[in-house]
Design an enzyme around this catalytic site. Structure first.
Site, PDB file in Angstrom:
ATOM      1  N   ASP A  47      -9.831  17.083 -43.558  1.00 43.45           N
ATOM      2  CA  ASP A  47     -11.206  17.525 -43.408  1.00 43.45           C
ATOM      3  C   ASP A  47     -12.219  16.608 -44.091  1.00 43.45           C
ATOM      4  O   ASP A  47     -13.406  16.655 -43.759  1.00 43.45           O
ATOM      5  CB  ASP A  47     -11.367  18.967 -43.918  1.00 43.45           C
TER       6      ASP A  47
ATOM      7  N   VAL B 194       0.837  -1.206   0.000  1.00 37.42           N
ATOM      8  CA  VAL B 194       0.000   0.000   0.000  1.00 37.42           C
ATOM      9  C   VAL B 194       0.867   1.249   0.000  1.00 37.42           C
ATOM     10  O   VAL B 194       0.550   2.251  -0.656  1.00 37.42           O
ATOM     11  CB  VAL B 194      -0.954  -0.017   1.229  1.00 37.42           C
ATOM     12  N   ALA B 195       1.987   1.201   0.738  1.00 38.85           N
ATOM     13  CA  ALA B 195       2.872   2.371   0.790  1.00 38.85           C
ATOM     14  C   ALA B 195       3.493   2.653  -0.567  1.00 38.85           C
ATOM     15  O   ALA B 195       3.727   3.804  -0.925  1.00 38.85           O
ATOM     16  CB  ALA B 195       3.968   2.129   1.821  1.00 38.85           C
TER      17      ALA B 195
ATOM     18  N   ASP C  38      -2.534  14.168   0.133  1.00 37.37           N
ATOM     19  CA  ASP C  38      -1.704  14.332  -1.074  1.00 37.37           C
ATOM     20  C   ASP C  38      -2.518  14.562  -2.338  1.00 37.37           C
ATOM     21  O   ASP C  38      -1.975  15.007  -3.354  1.00 37.37           O
ATOM     22  CB  ASP C  38      -0.834  13.077  -1.282  1.00 37.37           C
TER      23      ASP C  38
ATOM     24  N   ASP D  98      -2.520  20.720 -43.986  1.00 37.67           N
ATOM     25  CA  ASP D  98      -3.128  21.114 -45.243  1.00 37.67           C
ATOM     26  C   ASP D  98      -2.695  22.532 -45.574  1.00 37.67           C
ATOM     27  O   ASP D  98      -2.145  23.235 -44.731  1.00 37.67           O
ATOM     28  CB  ASP D  98      -4.661  21.145 -45.104  1.00 37.67           C
TER      29      ASP D  98
END
Lengths: 279, 883
Positions: B606, B285-286, B704, B332
């Site tokens: 396009d 977990v750390a 955090d 283009d």
């Protein structure tokens, strides 16, 4: 000898255009059409056969039609019995028009014909009915087999003068288990090996199809999803026909990795020709 | 002999499809429907969303969190009352939140399909057994005869069998804004998709009436292929996706290795199994930054919002950052570099180059309008910009272009491959065929001696090299019997009227934008269908090539067609930057060549036929104002103002986003070390555990989180465009960042926090080697001291991370107010952990003496100053930017 296994369906009509064009590329310019019916001949069969005959006549191709009742062994077995074995015979047939489950080929007569390997077989899935068997732009994926393009050459010869642009694609498969992307040096080495192989395939194709003028191009990519790359390349180069060699995968391989051919047939934006030569 | 569907006569087509002009019988249609299937586009597999959601739980990160959660629940069963159940729920929640974030992004593919499905109508009139009936378009089959009229959307691909003044808009497929005049005649040559005797699913009819026999339905239509591609073919992962995957793998591997290592160590020294499991979970977990993925997603989302304010619409969150890694922009010309405001600036004699006047000028412009397609809408002329420009020029001379247009009896629409348009006008008993197009296309058909043609070549080159678009116009009288003749017959022995010169001014901001790209190490390449000299002139004006660039700077489409990919790569290596007279297919070759060079490519487009190139590029950029829907769906970025300069703004934003990601990654990783060290010390030495697992989570998912998000919102610092593009090689997590975060910042934080921890213990009477209960108030205060020390140290880290090499205070804290809010929240959380009873119970914390609070708070300036010293020691001093 070019044989066309015609099932009398609309899909069969689409495949017929390819069969006629293929026949026009053979030395004897003859098409032998076989129809094996289970119970009764297909609807409007005579009318349909007459149309195929007209198309053959227009292209100067000799045509013969044979109607056979199906034996107790089944349609595929009957067709195998009717066709002379050996590399001199190529049988053209069709995949399903609609998938059964997710499969267009598995479980079909065409799949059994491909598996028999008694003569050359080309099974076609048509998603471009408007081109009427004239694809023009063809994609040939190769897998690095030592035989190169030898198995594909007969099919490319059948496409013949209708071949305007051939693109050879070699997808080097990156391991799905690889935890990191290959470094630049390793990648360049893999691609260089691929390009050398592809150059050999191109030379073989050019030599084998020498009378025909066509543009030739190639690409080598490293990817985890081979089928995805084939589909992207087909779309990118506006390909109308993808030529795939019949799979040699074993059952465990198919269980783990699935069938790439079925996936191409399912997701394709171009016609697909699955080919296998006689053993 | 070409015999595709458009090469056949009507009767032959009907025979081939076993149909009739009266249409199919209902039974025939029903039988074909069973055989072929409904006329629908590819749908994603059923429950694809469920499979997609499941995929989010199957990646290494989620699996680790899920397995850890399960272990926590088991540990809670074995040793209840230690809070392992709460931890398990917390980890499971994190896995779920991460999965939902990424799932929401991937569901956008469904929306792309919806746009395509909306292009098809639901009902259409068809002939069945000689009767005109309305049928569901889903039930159409090959052989059905559609009855077409103005305003209809075409439901399937069909071959026209009757045509009365039919005009179609094929822009959804071809991208061509010119409308197409349709015919039922067979077409001798040309591509199927360009044939004027076919109608395609998704396109619409603007005028006229007719009938067409369906030959392809559903996924066999041209539209169906586009739909199939959009569903089945995934875009390759962006550089960021690759980096995030790699980062997660690395961090997960580190977490697993350390966790398993200390589990094994604990077993070896004889600690109980479940104690070792708890420690292993603590280390995992750390090490795993649980809040990283949502923070990444939020940073991208906020980046997308900022881009939208700069007229850059981002359709995919990863495209925000992908723009920042771009190394090549293929752009283009018309509308992107230029304003797309075509105006006739000159009408000249092709041989002498002198301006036409009087009757000659008028005759030329009239011929040009005959070969055009214009309409009137709300009092203004509409149509292709070139056609409108010619019509406006004729009007200025007193002519009536609309009346002239009405007298046109046959139109040959603009052919993108052949680059010309034509028409036949019938006026006053005379019929005249006119053609306008590129000079090299018209040249072979005009009756001029070679010497005159050579002089005309020189005139065209001169005009084009001035940046003008040059169109040749020619015509001849035709007999009534020739009006419907094949084009090859009509195009013979033409009389050359002259040349029309058109200007399309460069956008004012383009040269500066191109210069910025060059400073930023980005290569700009012009890819246009225009004349090579015009392209070179525009490229020189824009700064893409030097002003004195010669012909060798331009590669034409003809040359490109014959070149293999490695040959194109060689040209690009030599610096080729202008491609002229290119087709959309050749755009793909250019993209492929750049990708083969390992470069990150952005491509603009396009039209629908640009869609493959837009998908193939790493960043597809579609035009929002002038582009088609399909191009916009294929692209990841849409320029709302079609302006090249907006791409550059997007690149800067993308680079800033990536730089910010490195900042908050570094920030988050630094706190992993002070979270892990207490466990390592506890396992190795006979001392109490300095920080509990729940307290670790309160940092990673609590204090955090907002500061990390705040770092993700840092505005561009002016340095983003001064660096080279990071390309595919740039790392989110590189050795330097890891060393700085883990071995410097993290160790400093850990040493400081553990010092405060032991000082609090010592001051309360604990001595080395003595056990202490987890519920002892002294122990709770001591762990609180660790927690608060880490929080304050992270404040110093937060400020320091704002700049790579400069002090984080250089730009002022008020330039990013979210930073201030983050700091305030961290302080508030620290105070709450010390003095708010509900948090004492939840986290196992307790009050601290005031000297310990002051000492812990010193962690903020300590870490900031230590980090500043490191920056100063490792780099020369960089002057602060002006405020």
């Amino acid at each position: 000898m070019l044989v066309f296994a015609y099932d009398g369906s609309l899909n069969g009509d689409w495949v017929a255009h390819y069969a006629v064009r293929f026949a026009a590329s053979t030395p004897d310019r003859c098409l032998r059409m076989l129809h094996v019916h289970d119970a009764a001949p297909a609807n409007h069969l005579a009318e349909r056969v007459a149309r195929i005959a007209d198309e053959c006549r227009l292209l100067g191709v000799g045509f013969s039609a044979e109607l056979h009742p199906g034996a107790s062994a089944g349609v595929a077995e009957r067709l195998i019995a009717l066709c002379p074995p050996g590399p001199g015979t190529t049988l053209v047939c069709g995949a399903r028009a609609r998938a059964r489950g997710l499969a267009f080929l598995a479980g079909t007569v065409s799949a059994r014909l491909l598996a028999s390997a008694r003569f050359g077989v080309v099974a076609l899935r048509v998603v471009h009915p408007g081109v009427l068997g004239q694809p023009g732009r063809v994609l040939l994926p190769v897998a690095g087999h030592p035989r190169g393009a030898a198995d594909a050459i007969p099919l490319l010869r059948l496409i013949g003068a209708d071949l305007r642009h051939l693109h050879v694609l070699f997808v080097r498969e990156a391991s799905r288990l690889r935890l990191h992307d290959p470094g630049h040096v390793a990648l360049e080495r893999l691609l260089a090996e691929g390009r050398a192989y592809v150059a050999r395939v191109e030379d073989e194709a050019r030599a084998a199809l020498a009378p025909h003028g066509f543009a030739l191009d190639a690409s080598v990519v490293l990817a985890k999803d081979v089928v995805g790359e084939i589909l992207v390349c087909a779309a990118r180069h506006r390909v109308r026909l993808v030529c795939l060699g019949a799979s040699e995968r074993t059952l465990p391989e198919r269980i783990v990795s699935g069938s790439p051919i079925e996936r191409v047939l399912r997701e394709t934006t171009a016609d697909v020709a699955v080919y296998r030569g006689a053993r | 002999m070409d015999r595709q569907i458009h090469n056949l006569e009507v009767a032959e087509t009907l025979s081939l499809l076993r149909s009739r002009t009266e249409g199919l019988h209902p039974e025939e249609a029903a039988a074909r429907l069973v055989e072929i299937g409904p006329n629908t586009l590819t749908r994603p597999p059923r429950l694809s969303w469920l499979r997609l959601l499941g995929k989010q739980f199957a990646n290494l990160f989620s699996l680790l969190l899920d397995v850890s959660a399960v272990l926590c629940f088991v540990a809670d069963r074995m040793s209840p009352g230690e809070g392992m159940g709460v931890l398990g729920w917390a980890l499971a929640s994190v896995a779920l939140i991460n999965a939902i974030f990424t799932f929401a992004q991937e569901m956008r593919a469904e929306r792309a399909m919806d746009a395509l499905r909306r292009m098809l109508p639901q009902r259409i009139t068809a002939r069945r057994a000689g009767l005109e009936v309305e049928v569901l378009t889903e039930e159409l089959v090959p052989g059905d005869v559609l009855v077409l009229s103005e305003g209809d959307r075409i439901p399937a691909d069909a071959r026209l069998v009757e045509s009365h003044d039919l005009l179609a808009n094929n822009a959804p497929l071809t991208g061509e804004s010119r409308n197409v005049s349709l015919t039922a005649d067979r077409v001798v040559a040309g591509a199927l998709t360009d044939s004027p005797n076919l109608v395609f699913a998704g396109c619409s009819l603007l005028r006229g009436s007719g009938a067409a026999v369906v030959y392809a339905t559903g996924r066999r239509t041209e539209l169906g292929k586009i739909a199939s591609l959009s569903v089945n073919v995934r875009r390759p992962p962006t550089p960021l996706e690759r980096e995030v995957t790699r980062t997660v793998r690395v961090l997960t591997a580190v977490a697993l290795v350390m966790g398993v290592a200390f589990f094994a160590y604990g077993l070896a020294v004889g600690r109980p199994l479940w104690v070792n499991v708890v420690f292993m979970l603590g280390i995992i977990v750390a090490n795993v930054p649980e809040g990283l993925l949502p923070t990444l997603t939020l940073a991208l989302a906020m980046g997308g919002l900022r881009l939208a304010r700069k007229n850059v619409l981002v359709k995919s969150l990863n495209a925000v950052e992908a723009l920042g890694s771009v190394e090549v922009i293929c752009t283009d010309k018309t509308g992107t570099l230029t304003r797309n405001e075509l105006a006739v600036t000159g009408v000249v004699d092709a041989v002498s180059g002198e301006a036409h006047a009087g009757e000659a000028r008028r005759a030329l412009l009239e011929a040009a309008v005959v070969a055009s397609e214009i309409h009137e809408q709300a009092g203004a002329l509409t149509g292709d910009p070139l056609d409108v420009a010619c019509a406006v020029a004729l009007r200025r001379l007193g002519g009536d272009p609309l009346a002239l247009s009405r007298d046109v009896v046959r139109r040959l629409a603009f052919d993108v491959e052949r680059r010309r348009a034509a028409g036949v006008v019938a006026r006053g008993g005379e019929r005249r065929f006119s053609i306008k197009g590129a000079w090299e296309v018209v040249r072979p058909h005009v009756t001029l001696p070679e010497e005159a043609l050579a002089r005309a070549d020189a005139v065209v080159r001169r005009l084009a090299s001035d940046g003008l678009r040059v169109i040749a116009v020619a015509s001849r009288e035709v007999a009534a019997s020739e009006v419907d003749a094949a084009e090859v017959v009509l195009e013979d022995r033409l009389e050359l009227h002259g040349l029309i010169c058109l200007s399309d001014p460069l956008r004012d901001e383009v040269p500066a934008a191109v210069a910025r790209c060059k400073e930023a190490g980005i290569r700009v390449v012009l890819v246009t269908g225009d004349h090579p000299d015009t392209a070179r002139a525009i490229a020189a004006l824009a700064g893409i090539v030097p002003v004195d660039a010669g012909e060798e700077a331009v590669i034409t489409g003809a040359r490109l067609e014959a070149m293999r990919e490695h040959e194109i790569v060689a040209q690009l290596d030599r610096g080729a930057a202008v491609f002229a007279r290119t087709t959309p297919e050749q755009k793909l070759k250019i993209v492929g060549a750049f990708k083969r060079m390992g470069l990150v490519v952005a491509m603009t487009g396009d039209g629908v036929n640009d869609a493959p190139a837009l998908r193939a590029a790493d960043v597809g950029v579609a035009m929002g104002a002038g582009g088609t829907d399909v191009a916009r769906e294929a692209a990841q970025i849409v320029l709302l103002d079609d302006n090249f300069a907006s791409i550059v703004a997007g690149v800067e934003e993308g680079r800033t986003v990536f730089a910010n990601m490195r900042k908050f990654t570094s920030y988050v990783l630094a706190s992993n070390v002070p979270e892990m060290i207490p466990f390592l010390v506890y396992v190795v030495l006979p001392v109490p555990l300095g920080l509990t697992v729940l307290q670790i989570l309160s940092v990673d998912l609590g204090s955090d989180l907002l500061p990390a998000i705040a770092l993700g919102q840092e505005p561009p610092d002016g340095e983003a465009m001064a660096r080279r593009p990071r390309g595919f090689g740039g790392r989110l997590l590189d050795t330097r960042l890891l060393l700085r975060s883990y071995l410097f910042l993290g160790l400093v934080e850990a040493a400081f926090a553990m010092t405060v921890f032991f000082l609090v213990l010592w001051s309360g009477g604990w001595r080395y080697g003595l056990p202490i209960s987890a519920t002892d108030p002294l122990y709770r205060s001591a762990t609180t001291a660790t927690l608060v020390s880490v929080i304050f140290a992270q404040i110093g880290n937060l400020v320091g991370r704002r700049y790579e090499a400069r002090s984080g205070l250089d730009r002022g804290l008020f330039t990013n107010r979210l930073i201030l809010v983050g700091v305030a929240l961290e302080i508030a959380f620290a105070i709450a952990a010390m003095y708010w009873p509900p948090l004492w119970r939840a986290l196992g914390t307790g009050p601290l003496p005031s000297w310990a609070v002051a000492l812990a708070a010193a962690g903020a300036p300590l870490l900031f100053l230590v980090d500043l010293a490191r920056k100063r020691a490792s780099r020369p001093r960089i002057p602060s930017p002006p405020r």
